[in-house]
Design an enzyme around this catalytic site. Structure first.
Site, PDB file in Angstrom:
ATOM      1  N   GLY A 281      13.695  32.065  69.898  1.00  0.00           N
ATOM      2  CA  GLY A 281      14.587  33.150  69.525  1.00  0.00           C
ATOM      3  C   GLY A 281      16.009  32.714  69.244  1.00  0.00           C
ATOM      4  O   GLY A 281      16.663  33.256  68.343  1.00  0.00           O
ATOM      5  N   THR A 282      16.513  31.749  69.989  1.00  0.00           N
ATOM      6  CA  THR A 282      17.901  31.317  69.802  1.00  0.00           C
ATOM      7  C   THR A 282      18.109  30.719  68.423  1.00  0.00           C
ATOM      8  O   THR A 282      19.068  31.056  67.715  1.00  0.00           O
ATOM      9  CB  THR A 282      18.306  30.316  70.890  1.00  0.00           C
ATOM     10  OG1 THR A 282      18.290  30.980  72.167  1.00  0.00           O
ATOM     11  CG2 THR A 282      19.703  29.765  70.648  1.00  0.00           C
TER      12      THR A 282
ATOM     13  N   ASN B 201      18.461  42.002  77.476  1.00  0.00           N
ATOM     14  CA  ASN B 201      17.667  41.133  78.340  1.00  0.00           C
ATOM     15  C   ASN B 201      18.069  41.194  79.808  1.00  0.00           C
ATOM     16  O   ASN B 201      17.318  40.758  80.677  1.00  0.00           O
ATOM     17  CB  ASN B 201      17.770  39.674  77.860  1.00  0.00           C
ATOM     18  CG  ASN B 201      19.201  39.202  77.745  1.00  0.00           C
ATOM     19  OD1 ASN B 201      20.006  39.796  77.028  1.00  0.00           O
ATOM     20  ND2 ASN B 201      19.530  38.127  78.447  1.00  0.00           N
TER      21      ASN B 201
ATOM     22  N   GLN C 233      13.011  40.297  73.548  1.00  0.00           N
ATOM     23  CA  GLN C 233      12.456  40.960  74.731  1.00  0.00           C
ATOM     24  C   GLN C 233      11.435  42.045  74.397  1.00  0.00           C
ATOM     25  O   GLN C 233      10.772  42.556  75.302  1.00  0.00           O
ATOM     26  CB  GLN C 233      13.590  41.572  75.567  1.00  0.00           C
ATOM     27  CG  GLN C 233      14.480  40.553  76.252  1.00  0.00           C
ATOM     28  CD  GLN C 233      13.785  39.764  77.344  1.00  0.00           C
ATOM     29  OE1 GLN C 233      12.766  40.191  77.896  1.00  0.00           O
ATOM     30  NE2 GLN C 233      14.322  38.601  77.678  1.00  0.00           N
TER      31      GLN C 233
ATOM     32  N   ALA D  19       7.738  32.991  71.801  1.00  0.00           N
ATOM     33  CA  ALA D  19       6.378  33.135  72.336  1.00  0.00           C
ATOM     34  C   ALA D  19       6.339  33.211  73.855  1.00  0.00           C
ATOM     35  O   ALA D  19       5.489  33.895  74.434  1.00  0.00           O
ATOM     36  CB  ALA D  19       5.510  31.979  71.853  1.00  0.00           C
ATOM     37  N   HIS D  20       7.242  32.510  74.517  1.00  0.00           N
ATOM     38  CA  HIS D  20       7.150  32.431  75.980  1.00  0.00           C
ATOM     39  C   HIS D  20       7.561  33.715  76.681  1.00  0.00           C
ATOM     40  O   HIS D  20       7.427  33.821  77.901  1.00  0.00           O
ATOM     41  CB  HIS D  20       7.985  31.249  76.501  1.00  0.00           C
ATOM     42  CG  HIS D  20       9.463  31.432  76.403  1.00  0.00           C
ATOM     43  ND1 HIS D  20      10.274  31.524  77.517  1.00  0.00           N
ATOM     44  CD2 HIS D  20      10.292  31.525  75.342  1.00  0.00           C
ATOM     45  CE1 HIS D  20      11.533  31.660  77.146  1.00  0.00           C
ATOM     46  NE2 HIS D  20      11.571  31.671  75.826  1.00  0.00           N
TER      47      HIS D  20
ATOM     48  N   THR E 214       8.726  18.859  60.977  1.00  0.00           N
ATOM     49  CA  THR E 214       7.295  19.052  61.235  1.00  0.00           C
ATOM     50  C   THR E 214       7.071  20.204  62.195  1.00  0.00           C
ATOM     51  O   THR E 214       7.724  20.318  63.231  1.00  0.00           O
ATOM     52  CB  THR E 214       6.687  17.763  61.828  1.00  0.00           C
ATOM     53  OG1 THR E 214       6.903  16.689  60.911  1.00  0.00           O
ATOM     54  CG2 THR E 214       5.193  17.929  62.071  1.00  0.00           C
TER      55      THR E 214
ATOM     56  N   CYS F  11      19.467  32.088  80.525  1.00  0.00           N
ATOM     57  CA  CYS F  11      20.230  31.218  79.620  1.00  0.00           C
ATOM     58  C   CYS F  11      21.635  30.969  80.144  1.00  0.00           C
ATOM     59  O   CYS F  11      22.336  30.097  79.651  1.00  0.00           O
ATOM     60  CB  CYS F  11      20.298  31.842  78.221  1.00  0.00           C
ATOM     61  SG  CYS F  11      18.672  32.176  77.514  1.00  0.00           S
TER      62      CYS F  11
END
Length: 378
Positions: free
Chosen positions: A70-71, A149, A177, A198-199, A235, A327
Protein backbone atom coordinates in the site's frame (compact mmCIF):
# COMPACT_ATOMS: atom_id res chain seq x y z
CA UNK A 1 -0.76 -17.97 26.28
CA UNK A 2 -0.43 -15.27 23.63
CA UNK A 3 -3.35 -13.36 22.12
CA UNK A 4 -2.88 -11.51 18.81
CA UNK A 5 -5.08 -8.42 18.53
CA UNK A 6 -3.07 -6.32 16.08
CA UNK A 7 -4.63 -7.40 12.79
CA UNK A 8 -4.76 -3.85 11.42
CA UNK A 9 -0.95 -4.00 11.39
CA UNK A 10 -0.81 -7.41 9.73
CA UNK A 11 -2.85 -10.59 9.62
CA UNK A 12 -1.83 -14.27 9.82
CA UNK A 13 -1.37 -15.96 6.46
CA UNK A 14 -4.36 -18.12 5.52
CA UNK A 15 -3.28 -21.77 5.00
CA UNK A 16 -5.28 -21.86 1.75
CA UNK A 17 -3.17 -18.97 0.51
CA UNK A 18 0.09 -20.67 1.44
CA UNK A 19 -0.89 -23.79 -0.47
CA UNK A 20 -1.34 -21.93 -3.76
CA UNK A 21 1.92 -20.02 -3.21
CA UNK A 22 4.12 -23.06 -2.60
CA UNK A 23 4.53 -24.27 -6.21
CA UNK A 24 5.74 -20.81 -7.23
CA UNK A 25 8.31 -20.86 -4.45
CA UNK A 26 9.76 -24.26 -5.28
CA UNK A 27 8.82 -25.47 -8.76
CA UNK A 28 7.52 -22.72 -11.03
CA UNK A 29 10.48 -20.39 -10.66
CA UNK A 30 10.73 -18.89 -14.15
CA UNK A 31 11.09 -15.16 -14.70
CA UNK A 32 7.74 -13.94 -16.06
CA UNK A 33 9.54 -11.65 -18.51
CA UNK A 34 11.30 -14.61 -20.16
CA UNK A 35 9.79 -15.97 -23.36
CA UNK A 36 10.63 -19.63 -22.79
CA UNK A 37 8.23 -22.20 -21.33
CA UNK A 38 9.28 -21.62 -17.72
CA UNK A 39 8.67 -17.89 -18.06
CA UNK A 40 5.41 -18.25 -19.97
CA UNK A 41 3.92 -20.48 -17.28
CA UNK A 42 4.64 -17.92 -14.58
CA UNK A 43 3.42 -15.03 -16.74
CA UNK A 44 0.14 -16.86 -17.26
CA UNK A 45 -0.26 -17.29 -13.49
CA UNK A 46 0.31 -13.58 -12.89
CA UNK A 47 -2.22 -12.59 -15.53
CA UNK A 48 -4.73 -15.08 -14.14
CA UNK A 49 -4.29 -13.47 -10.72
CA UNK A 50 -4.75 -10.01 -12.21
CA UNK A 51 -7.94 -11.16 -13.95
CA UNK A 52 -9.32 -12.64 -10.71
CA UNK A 53 -8.72 -9.40 -8.79
CA UNK A 54 -10.30 -7.37 -11.60
CA UNK A 55 -13.38 -9.62 -11.53
CA UNK A 56 -13.75 -9.12 -7.78
CA UNK A 57 -13.42 -5.33 -8.07
CA UNK A 58 -15.56 -5.18 -11.24
CA UNK A 59 -12.90 -3.49 -13.34
CA UNK A 60 -10.63 -4.44 -16.24
CA UNK A 61 -7.35 -6.35 -15.72
CA UNK A 62 -5.42 -3.45 -17.22
CA UNK A 63 -6.53 -1.23 -14.34
CA UNK A 64 -4.72 -3.41 -11.77
CA UNK A 65 -0.99 -2.78 -11.26
CA UNK A 66 0.92 -4.93 -8.76
CA UNK A 67 3.17 -3.16 -6.23
CA UNK A 68 5.17 -3.99 -3.10
CA UNK A 69 2.21 -2.90 -0.97
CA UNK A 70 0.00 0.00 0.00
CA UNK A 71 2.75 2.49 0.78
CA UNK A 72 4.33 2.22 -2.65
CA UNK A 73 0.91 2.35 -4.28
CA UNK A 74 -0.06 5.53 -2.37
CA UNK A 75 3.23 7.20 -3.29
CA UNK A 76 2.96 6.15 -6.93
CA UNK A 77 -0.60 7.34 -7.43
CA UNK A 78 -0.17 10.71 -5.71
CA UNK A 79 3.20 11.63 -7.20
CA UNK A 80 2.46 10.33 -10.70
CA UNK A 81 -0.99 11.93 -10.84
CA UNK A 82 0.56 15.27 -9.87
CA UNK A 83 3.04 15.10 -12.76
CA UNK A 84 0.66 13.53 -15.30
CA UNK A 85 -2.15 16.05 -14.87
CA UNK A 86 -0.11 19.10 -13.79
CA UNK A 87 -2.06 19.21 -10.54
CA UNK A 88 -1.68 22.42 -8.55
CA UNK A 89 -3.52 21.61 -5.34
CA UNK A 90 -3.83 18.60 -3.02
CA UNK A 91 -6.77 18.35 -0.65
CA UNK A 92 -6.22 15.83 2.14
CA UNK A 93 -6.71 15.48 5.91
CA UNK A 94 -4.29 15.63 8.85
CA UNK A 95 -5.15 12.08 9.97
CA UNK A 96 -4.23 10.15 6.84
CA UNK A 97 -1.71 7.30 6.96
CA UNK A 98 1.90 8.49 6.85
CA UNK A 99 2.23 6.98 3.37
CA UNK A 100 0.00 9.86 2.31
CA UNK A 101 0.84 12.63 4.80
CA UNK A 102 4.60 12.34 4.32
CA UNK A 103 4.19 12.26 0.54
CA UNK A 104 1.98 15.34 0.65
CA UNK A 105 4.49 17.10 2.92
CA UNK A 106 7.29 16.46 0.43
CA UNK A 107 5.16 17.71 -2.45
CA UNK A 108 4.32 20.86 -0.48
CA UNK A 109 8.05 21.56 -0.18
CA UNK A 110 8.26 21.18 -3.95
CA UNK A 111 5.65 23.91 -4.41
CA UNK A 112 2.34 22.03 -4.61
CA UNK A 113 -0.44 23.84 -2.75
CA UNK A 114 -1.81 21.66 0.06
CA UNK A 115 -5.09 22.18 1.90
CA UNK A 116 -6.40 20.18 4.86
CA UNK A 117 -10.13 19.55 4.90
CA UNK A 118 -11.96 20.18 8.18
CA UNK A 119 -12.82 17.29 10.47
CA UNK A 120 -15.67 17.02 12.96
CA UNK A 121 -15.17 16.23 16.65
CA UNK A 122 -15.06 12.48 15.96
CA UNK A 123 -12.59 12.75 13.09
CA UNK A 124 -14.96 12.49 10.12
CA UNK A 125 -14.38 14.58 7.02
CA UNK A 126 -16.60 17.67 6.74
CA UNK A 127 -18.12 17.04 3.32
CA UNK A 128 -19.53 20.57 3.05
CA UNK A 129 -16.06 21.99 3.55
CA UNK A 130 -14.68 19.52 1.01
CA UNK A 131 -17.20 20.70 -1.57
CA UNK A 132 -16.35 24.32 -0.79
CA UNK A 133 -12.66 23.58 -1.41
CA UNK A 134 -13.43 21.77 -4.66
CA UNK A 135 -15.56 24.67 -5.88
CA UNK A 136 -12.80 27.19 -5.21
CA UNK A 137 -9.75 25.33 -6.54
CA UNK A 138 -8.79 23.98 -9.94
CA UNK A 139 -6.45 21.18 -11.00
CA UNK A 140 -7.05 19.29 -7.74
CA UNK A 141 -6.08 15.89 -6.34
CA UNK A 142 -8.10 14.69 -3.34
CA UNK A 143 -6.49 12.04 -1.13
CA UNK A 144 -8.74 10.71 1.64
CA UNK A 145 -8.57 7.22 3.13
CA UNK A 146 -11.60 4.95 3.09
CA UNK A 147 -11.04 3.90 6.70
CA UNK A 148 -8.63 5.31 9.25
CA UNK A 149 -6.10 2.71 10.31
CA UNK A 150 -5.98 3.92 13.93
CA UNK A 151 -9.52 4.90 14.93
CA UNK A 152 -11.42 2.98 12.25
CA UNK A 153 -13.56 5.88 11.01
CA UNK A 154 -15.19 5.14 7.65
CA UNK A 155 -15.33 7.75 4.90
CA UNK A 156 -18.44 8.09 2.75
CA UNK A 157 -16.31 7.12 -0.23
CA UNK A 158 -19.26 7.10 -2.61
CA UNK A 159 -20.20 10.69 -1.78
CA UNK A 160 -16.61 11.91 -1.94
CA UNK A 161 -16.24 10.20 -5.32
CA UNK A 162 -19.37 11.93 -6.59
CA UNK A 163 -18.08 15.32 -5.44
CA UNK A 164 -14.70 14.78 -7.06
CA UNK A 165 -16.36 13.64 -10.26
CA UNK A 166 -18.59 16.73 -10.30
CA UNK A 167 -15.61 19.07 -9.93
CA UNK A 168 -13.26 17.02 -12.14
CA UNK A 169 -10.79 16.31 -9.32
CA UNK A 170 -8.49 13.29 -9.29
CA UNK A 171 -9.68 11.18 -6.33
CA UNK A 172 -7.17 8.88 -4.65
CA UNK A 173 -8.21 6.79 -1.66
CA UNK A 174 -5.97 4.73 0.59
CA UNK A 175 -8.15 1.63 0.90
CA UNK A 176 -5.53 -0.59 2.54
CA UNK A 177 -7.73 -1.21 5.60
CA UNK A 178 -10.91 -1.90 3.61
CA UNK A 179 -9.93 -3.97 0.55
CA UNK A 180 -10.70 -7.55 1.53
CA UNK A 181 -13.12 -6.40 4.24
CA UNK A 182 -15.63 -4.45 2.13
CA UNK A 183 -16.67 -4.88 -1.49
CA UNK A 184 -15.53 -2.23 -3.97
CA UNK A 185 -17.40 -1.94 -7.25
CA UNK A 186 -15.19 0.14 -9.49
CA UNK A 187 -17.91 0.52 -12.11
CA UNK A 188 -20.00 2.62 -9.71
CA UNK A 189 -17.33 4.10 -7.43
CA UNK A 190 -15.91 7.40 -8.72
CA UNK A 191 -12.35 6.72 -7.62
CA UNK A 192 -9.40 7.36 -9.93
CA UNK A 193 -6.92 5.37 -7.85
CA UNK A 194 -7.06 3.09 -4.82
CA UNK A 195 -4.57 0.88 -3.00
CA UNK A 196 -4.31 -2.50 -1.30
CA UNK A 197 -1.83 -4.55 0.71
CA UNK A 198 -2.26 -8.34 0.79
CA UNK A 199 -1.12 -8.78 4.38
CA UNK A 200 -4.13 -6.86 5.67
CA UNK A 201 -6.49 -9.67 4.58
CA UNK A 202 -4.52 -12.85 5.31
CA UNK A 203 -2.24 -12.69 2.28
CA UNK A 204 1.56 -12.44 2.18
CA UNK A 205 3.58 -9.38 3.15
CA UNK A 206 5.45 -7.30 0.58
CA UNK A 207 2.83 -7.31 -2.16
CA UNK A 208 -0.19 -5.20 -3.03
CA UNK A 209 -1.76 -3.41 -5.95
CA UNK A 210 -3.01 -0.10 -7.15
CA UNK A 211 -6.15 0.36 -9.19
CA UNK A 212 -5.86 3.13 -11.79
CA UNK A 213 -9.03 3.97 -13.69
CA UNK A 214 -8.47 3.47 -17.41
CA UNK A 215 -9.53 7.01 -18.33
CA UNK A 216 -7.25 8.47 -15.62
CA UNK A 217 -3.96 6.75 -16.42
CA UNK A 218 -0.79 8.05 -14.80
CA UNK A 219 2.92 8.01 -15.61
CA UNK A 220 5.03 5.18 -14.25
CA UNK A 221 6.61 5.69 -10.82
CA UNK A 222 9.40 3.08 -10.86
CA UNK A 223 11.54 2.91 -14.01
CA UNK A 224 13.93 0.26 -15.27
CA UNK A 225 11.78 -2.30 -17.04
CA UNK A 226 8.60 -2.89 -18.99
CA UNK A 227 6.92 -4.95 -16.28
CA UNK A 228 3.34 -4.27 -15.23
CA UNK A 229 2.44 -2.96 -18.66
CA UNK A 230 5.24 -0.37 -18.50
CA UNK A 231 3.82 0.95 -15.23
CA UNK A 232 6.33 -0.49 -12.72
CA UNK A 233 9.86 -1.64 -13.53
CA UNK A 234 11.26 -4.66 -11.70
CA UNK A 235 10.70 -8.41 -11.64
CA UNK A 236 7.31 -9.22 -10.15
CA UNK A 237 6.88 -10.79 -6.71
CA UNK A 238 5.37 -13.86 -8.32
CA UNK A 239 4.35 -16.00 -5.36
CA UNK A 240 3.23 -12.85 -3.53
CA UNK A 241 0.90 -11.97 -6.41
CA UNK A 242 -0.47 -15.51 -6.48
CA UNK A 243 -1.11 -15.32 -2.73
CA UNK A 244 -2.67 -11.87 -2.99
CA UNK A 245 -5.23 -13.01 -5.55
CA UNK A 246 -6.13 -16.10 -3.52
CA UNK A 247 -6.44 -14.12 -0.29
CA UNK A 248 -8.79 -11.63 -1.94
CA UNK A 249 -10.84 -14.44 -3.45
CA UNK A 250 -11.25 -16.02 0.00
CA UNK A 251 -12.07 -12.65 1.55
CA UNK A 252 -14.88 -12.03 -0.94
CA UNK A 253 -16.13 -15.61 -0.65
CA UNK A 254 -16.47 -15.45 3.15
CA UNK A 255 -16.95 -11.70 3.67
CA UNK A 256 -20.51 -11.62 4.99
CA UNK A 257 -19.89 -14.44 7.45
CA UNK A 258 -16.61 -13.01 8.70
CA UNK A 259 -17.97 -9.48 9.00
CA UNK A 260 -20.78 -10.67 11.23
CA UNK A 261 -18.42 -12.78 13.35
CA UNK A 262 -15.70 -10.14 13.75
CA UNK A 263 -18.24 -7.43 14.57
CA UNK A 264 -19.53 -9.68 17.35
CA UNK A 265 -16.01 -9.87 18.80
CA UNK A 266 -15.64 -6.10 18.68
CA UNK A 267 -19.04 -5.60 20.34
CA UNK A 268 -18.06 -8.13 23.00
CA UNK A 269 -14.92 -6.15 23.82
CA UNK A 270 -16.82 -2.85 23.94
CA UNK A 271 -19.35 -4.25 26.41
CA UNK A 272 -16.70 -6.04 28.45
CA UNK A 273 -14.56 -2.93 28.83
CA UNK A 274 -17.56 -0.80 29.76
CA UNK A 275 -18.49 -3.29 32.49
CA UNK A 276 -15.02 -3.87 33.92
CA UNK A 277 -13.19 -0.60 33.38
CA UNK A 278 -15.02 2.52 34.64
CA UNK A 279 -14.07 5.66 32.74
CA UNK A 280 -13.26 3.86 29.51
CA UNK A 281 -14.34 5.47 26.25
CA UNK A 282 -13.53 5.00 22.56
CA UNK A 283 -11.59 7.28 20.24
CA UNK A 284 -13.11 8.64 17.06
CA UNK A 285 -16.25 6.78 16.04
CA UNK A 286 -14.56 3.51 16.86
CA UNK A 287 -17.49 2.14 18.87
CA UNK A 288 -20.10 3.05 16.25
CA UNK A 289 -20.73 -0.03 14.06
CA UNK A 290 -22.34 2.09 11.34
CA UNK A 291 -19.43 4.50 10.93
CA UNK A 292 -16.29 2.51 11.71
CA UNK A 293 -14.32 -0.54 10.63
CA UNK A 294 -15.61 -3.73 12.17
CA UNK A 295 -12.01 -4.86 12.54
CA UNK A 296 -10.71 -1.94 14.67
CA UNK A 297 -11.44 -0.65 18.17
CA UNK A 298 -9.46 2.28 19.57
CA UNK A 299 -9.81 2.40 23.34
CA UNK A 300 -9.42 5.59 25.38
CA UNK A 301 -8.33 4.94 28.96
CA UNK A 302 -8.49 7.11 32.09
CA UNK A 303 -5.39 9.06 33.10
CA UNK A 304 -3.10 6.70 34.99
CA UNK A 305 0.54 5.98 35.74
CA UNK A 306 -0.01 2.77 33.76
CA UNK A 307 -0.49 4.64 30.47
CA UNK A 308 3.18 5.18 29.69
CA UNK A 309 3.87 1.45 29.92
CA UNK A 310 0.50 0.19 28.72
CA UNK A 311 1.57 -1.62 25.55
CA UNK A 312 4.65 -3.04 27.25
CA UNK A 313 2.55 -4.36 30.13
CA UNK A 314 -0.03 -5.84 27.77
CA UNK A 315 2.79 -7.60 25.94
CA UNK A 316 4.03 -9.03 29.24
CA UNK A 317 0.50 -10.30 29.86
CA UNK A 318 0.54 -12.11 26.51
CA UNK A 319 -1.47 -9.60 24.45
CA UNK A 320 -0.21 -8.12 21.19
CA UNK A 321 -1.91 -4.80 20.45
CA UNK A 322 -0.93 -1.37 19.17
CA UNK A 323 -0.90 2.24 20.29
CA UNK A 324 -1.83 3.32 16.79
CA UNK A 325 -0.25 2.58 13.44
CA UNK A 326 2.44 -0.10 13.40
CA UNK A 327 4.18 2.03 10.76
CA UNK A 328 4.95 4.49 13.56
CA UNK A 329 6.54 1.91 15.88
CA UNK A 330 9.70 3.24 17.44
CA UNK A 331 8.69 6.85 16.85
CA UNK A 332 9.39 9.25 19.69
CA UNK A 333 6.12 11.08 19.18
CA UNK A 334 2.62 9.82 19.84
CA UNK A 335 -0.12 9.12 17.35
CA UNK A 336 -0.62 12.02 14.92
CA UNK A 337 -4.25 10.94 14.57
CA UNK A 338 -5.05 11.13 18.29
CA UNK A 339 -2.88 14.24 18.65
CA UNK A 340 -4.97 15.96 16.00
CA UNK A 341 -8.33 14.96 17.48
CA UNK A 342 -7.48 15.26 21.18
CA UNK A 343 -4.68 17.82 21.59
CA UNK A 344 -3.30 17.87 25.12
CA UNK A 345 -5.12 14.74 26.25
CA UNK A 346 -3.34 12.64 28.88
CA UNK A 347 -5.58 9.62 28.49
CA UNK A 348 -4.05 6.34 27.44
CA UNK A 349 -4.94 4.72 24.13
CA UNK A 350 -4.65 1.26 22.67
CA UNK A 351 -5.82 -0.07 19.32
CA UNK A 352 -7.21 -3.59 19.28
CA UNK A 353 -7.87 -5.08 15.86
CA UNK A 354 -9.55 -8.37 15.10
CA UNK A 355 -9.63 -11.13 12.50
CA UNK A 356 -11.46 -14.35 11.70
CA UNK A 357 -8.87 -16.25 13.74
CA UNK A 358 -9.71 -14.51 17.02
CA UNK A 359 -12.12 -16.09 19.51
CA UNK A 360 -14.50 -14.83 22.21
CA UNK A 361 -12.02 -16.27 24.72
CA UNK A 362 -9.31 -13.99 23.30
CA UNK A 363 -11.55 -10.99 23.90
CA UNK A 364 -12.44 -11.97 27.47
CA UNK A 365 -8.77 -12.59 28.29
CA UNK A 366 -7.74 -9.17 26.96
CA UNK A 367 -10.54 -7.38 28.82
CA UNK A 368 -9.67 -9.07 32.10
CA UNK A 369 -5.99 -8.16 31.75
CA UNK A 370 -6.84 -4.55 30.91
CA UNK A 371 -9.05 -4.32 33.99
CA UNK A 372 -6.31 -5.83 36.15
CA UNK A 373 -3.71 -3.38 34.86
CA UNK A 374 -5.92 -0.54 35.98
CA UNK A 375 -6.47 -2.23 39.33
CA UNK A 376 -10.18 -2.61 38.77
CA UNK A 377 -12.09 -5.50 40.30
CA UNK A 378 -13.21 -7.75 37.43
Amino acid sequence: MRIYLDNAATTPLDPEVFEVMKPFMLEDFGNPSSTHAHGRKVRAAIESSRKKIAELLNCTPGEIIFTSGGTEADNAIIRSAISTYNIKTIISSPIEHHAVTHTVDHLAKEGVNTIMVNLDANGHVDLQHLEHLLKNNKDVLVSLMHANNEIGNLLDINRVGELCNTYNAFFHSDTVQTVGHYKHDMKTLHVCGLTAGAHKFHGPKGVGFMYIRKDRKIHSFIHGGAQERNMRGGTENVYGIIGLAKALEIAYRDMDEHKKYIQSLKSRMIEGLKEQLPGVSFNGDSANPERSLYTVLNVSLPESEENDMLLFNLDLQGISASGGSACSSGATTGSHVLGTLYPGSKRGAVRFSFSKYNTPEDIDFAVSKMAALYKVEA
